[in-house]
Enzyme design. Structure first.
Site, PDB file in Angstrom:
ATOM      1  N   HIS A 198     -26.958   1.910 -13.880  1.00 33.73           N
ATOM      2  CA  HIS A 198     -27.923   1.975 -12.780  1.00 33.73           C
ATOM      3  C   HIS A 198     -27.345   2.484 -11.446  1.00 33.73           C
ATOM      4  CE1 HIS A 198     -31.430   1.240 -10.433  1.00 33.73           C
ATOM      5  NE2 HIS A 198     -30.795   0.373  -9.671  1.00 33.73           N
TER       6      HIS A 198
ATOM      7  N   ASP B  39     -35.690   3.897 -11.193  1.00 29.11           N
ATOM      8  CA  ASP B  39     -36.368   3.375 -10.001  1.00 29.11           C
ATOM      9  C   ASP B  39     -37.856   3.728 -10.023  1.00 29.11           C
ATOM     10  OD1 ASP B  39     -33.662   2.800  -8.487  1.00 29.11           O
ATOM     11  OD2 ASP B  39     -33.572   4.853  -9.189  1.00 29.11           O
TER      12      ASP B  39
ATOM     13  N   HIS C 212     -25.597   2.761   0.175  1.00 28.16           N
ATOM     14  CA  HIS C 212     -25.039   2.438  -1.142  1.00 28.16           C
ATOM     15  C   HIS C 212     -23.642   3.015  -1.344  1.00 28.16           C
ATOM     16  CE1 HIS C 212     -28.757   0.662  -2.462  1.00 28.16           C
ATOM     17  NE2 HIS C 212     -29.423   1.762  -2.242  1.00 28.16           N
TER      18      HIS C 212
ATOM     19  N   ASP D 282     -34.217  -0.433 -12.671  1.00 27.08           N
ATOM     20  CA  ASP D 282     -35.219  -0.687 -11.634  1.00 27.08           C
ATOM     21  C   ASP D 282     -36.584  -0.215 -12.143  1.00 27.08           C
ATOM     22  OD1 ASP D 282     -33.299  -1.826 -10.112  1.00 27.08           O
ATOM     23  OD2 ASP D 282     -33.352  -0.354  -8.483  1.00 27.08           O
TER      24      ASP D 282
ATOM     25  N   ASN E  60     -30.720  -3.566 -10.465  1.00 31.23           N
ATOM     26  CA  ASN E  60     -30.667  -4.769  -9.640  1.00 31.23           C
ATOM     27  C   ASN E  60     -32.036  -5.449  -9.541  1.00 31.23           C
ATOM     28  OD1 ASN E  60     -30.839  -2.187  -8.152  1.00 31.23           O
ATOM     29  ND2 ASN E  60     -31.380  -3.494  -6.417  1.00 31.23           N
TER      30      ASN E  60
HETATM   31 FE   LIG Z   1     -31.346  -0.244  -7.725  1.00 29.67          FE
END
Ligand SMILES: [Fe+2]
Length: 435
Positions: free
Chosen positions: A380, A214, A390, A241, A298
Site C-alpha cells: 500500500h 485508494d 508521506h 484503502d 491503513n
Molecule cells: Fe493509505
C-alpha cells in the site's frame, strides 16, 4: 478522498513472448548498447543509481470535483436482494485452476446491543459449469461473521451479515465458467454470473490488468469503476484503502476527509461499517465477473475493542494465502498470466526477523521465471514518493525488504496511499530494463 486509477497496462500477449526472449538475451551477457537497440528506447536507470530529481506534474484541480461520498441510499450502495439471497458477490484468484467466490447473506446489525448471526444457518454453495444454465458441479465452503465493537458511551456496535467463501478447484486454465452461489435448500441462489480462469504459465493470451488504489466510495470512484469496466480487464489489482469506512463515526452521518481534525473528541478512530456493505454492493457488478486481488491499506486497520484490527478486511476478502504457504491473509502471492505477484503487508511485521520476511524469502526462492517471467510486487504505501505528507513514511520497511526484492529481480512495484497526484510516476519503479 481521492482515488487513483492506473489502468494498466500489460497487454501481456506479445509482450510476454518478447519478455522471455529479451530476458534470455540479456542474461547471456549482451551489452548495454544491445539492450538499448533491442528495446528501441532510452535505458531507465535503477533506483540504486539515484537519488534523482523527482518528476512532478501539477495536480489537476478538476479531479477534486466529484470526490464527495456517495450516500448510503444511492442505488449502487442499496441492498437489491431479499435478506437470505446472496449479495456483494466477489471473485479472487486462487490459482489458474482455482477461484475463490465470496458473498454475503442476511442482514448486518448496528446499535448499542447487537447479536451475531449464526454462520451455520445458511449453506455456502457454488453451483457451476462451463455452459450457461448447466451447473454440473457444486462446491461448498465456509461462512463467518465479524463484529466491530466500541465499548464507549454513545458509540454504536456492528455485527456483520454472514460472509461466505468457497474455493472452486479443478478448473481448467483460460476457461469460461458460469456460476450461481447461495443455499439451494433455501431456494436462495444468486443470478448466474460468469468468469474466466487465468492462463497458466507464459501465454500469448492478451492479459490486461487494472491497478487501483485508494478507491473509496465517491462519485470519482464511480467514474473509476465505469472506466475500468469499459476497458475489460482480466484482473483487478487493488492496492489498499478500499471503502474508507473509517472516515465516519459509528453513527454514520457525514464522513470527514480528516477524521481526527473533524472529530477531535472521538475516543477511538471510529468506523461506520455499513459503508463496507455499500462498497461490496458498489463493486459487485464488476468483481462478480473479474477477480480482484486486494492488499490492505491503513484505512483497513480499524482498531476496536481489545486492540483488534483488520477484522472487516480479514472477514470479507478471500486471498490465496494458504495456497502460497503464507500464515496470514495480510500477505500472500499468486501466479497469473505469466506473472508472479507478491502482495506485501505494510501494517504487519516486515522486519527481517519476522514471519512475513521468512515467508517472502522462501516464496521468492521458488519463483520459476520460465513460467512467470514477470515478477510484480504490490503493497500500500510507496517506499518512494515526493509528497511531504508521506515522504519516507515507510523507510523502515524499505530498509528491511528492498534488498531482497532487488536480489530476486522484482520488475515492477505498485503502491497507492499518496493521493496528491504527485509521485505517481515513482510508484512503479523498475529494477532494470532487462526483461
Ligand atoms: Fe493509505
Amino acid at each position: 478522498l481521492l482515488l487513483l486509477l492506473l489502468l494498466v497496462l500489460f497487454s501481456m500477449g506479445l509482450g510476454m513472448v518478447g519478455a522471455t526472449g529479451e530476458r534470455r538475451m540479456a542474461s547471456e551477457g549482451e551489452g548495454e548498447q544491445g539492450r538499448r537497440l533491442l528495446h528501441g528506447w532510452r535505458r531507465i536507470p535503477t533506483t540504486l543509481e539515484g537519488p534523482f530529481k523527482p518528476k512532478t506534474r501539477r495536480f489537476n484541480p478538476s479531479l477534486r470535483r466529484g470526490s464527495d461520498d456517495l450516500p448510503m441510499d444511492h442505488p449502487r450502495l442499496a441492498k437489491r436482494v431479499p435478506s437470505v439471497f446472496p449479495e456483494q458477490i466477489a471473485l479472487a484468484i486462487s490459482s489458474p485452476t482455482s477461484m475463490w467466490v465470496s458473498w454475503v447473506t442476511g442482514d448486518a446489525q448496528i446499535g448499542s446491543g447487537v447479536t451475531p448471526l449464526d454462520p451455520s444457518s445458511v449453506a455456502s454453495e457454488v453451483w457451476y459449469g462451463t455452459e450457461s444454465g448447466q451447473y454440473r458441479f457444486c462446491q461448498r465452503g465456509t461462512a463467518t461473521v465479524y463484529s466491530q465493537l466500541y465499548p464507549f458511551e454513545g458509540l454504536l456496535n456492528y455485527t456483520s451479515a454472514i460472509i461466505h467463501h468457497v474455493r472452486l478447484q479443478g478448473l481448467e486454465p483460460r476457461k469460461r465458467y458460469y456460476y450461481k452461489c447461495g443455499d439451494s435448500a433455501l431456494l436462495a441462489l444468486s443470478e448466474e454470473h460468469v468468469f474466466e480462469t487465468s492462463p497458466s504459465g507464459v501465454s500469448i493470451h492478451p492479459y490486461r490488468i487494472a491497478v487501483i488504489g485508494d478507491l473509496g466510495l465517491t462519485s470519482n470512484s464511480t467514474a473509476t469503476i465505469d472506466h475500468l469496466a469499459e476497458n475489460n480487464p482480466s484482473m483487478i489489482l487493488m492496492v489498499g484503502d478500499l471503502s474508507y469506512a473509517n472516515q465516519y463515526r459509528t453513527t454514520g452521518g457525514k464522513g470527514a476527509p480528516c477524521f481526527s481534525c473533524s472529530f477531535p473528541d472521538a475516543p477511538i478512530r471510529e468506523t461506520y461499517q455499513p459503508r463496507w456493505d455499500g462498497w461490496g454492493r458498489f463493486m459487485e457488478p464488476i468483481i462478480s465477473t473479474i477477480p480482484m486481488m486486494v492488499i490492505e491499506g491503513n484505512h483497513e486497520i480499524e482498531p476496536q475493542i481489545g486492540g483488534q484490527t483488520f477484522k472487516s478486511y480479514l472477514a470479507r476478502f478471500a486471498v490465496p494465502s494458504m495456497e502460497c504457504g503464507s500464515n496470514s491473509n495480510l500477505y500472500y502471492s499468486f501466479d497469473t498470466g505469466g506473472i508472479h505477484f507478491i502482495m506485501l503487508g505494510a501494517y504487519v511485521d516486515y522486519n527481517r526477523t519476522g514471519a512475513q520476511y521468512s515467508w517472502l524469502k522462501e516464496d521468492l526462492k521458488q519463483v520459476n521465471r520460465e513460467n512467470t517471467p514477470w515478477l510484480v510486487a504490490a503493497w500500500h504505501p510507496p517506499w518512494y514518493n515526493s509528497y511531504s505528507s508521506h515522504y519516507q513514511e515507510f523507510e523502515c520497511m524499505r530498509q528491511e525488504m528492498e534488498e531482497l526484492l532487488y536480489h530476486h529481480g522484482v520488475d515492477i512495484v505498485f503502491s497507492g496511499h499518496v493521493n496528491t497526484g504527485t509521485g505517481y510516476m515513482r510508484k512503479a519503479y523498475l529494477k532494470s530494463t532487462i526483461f
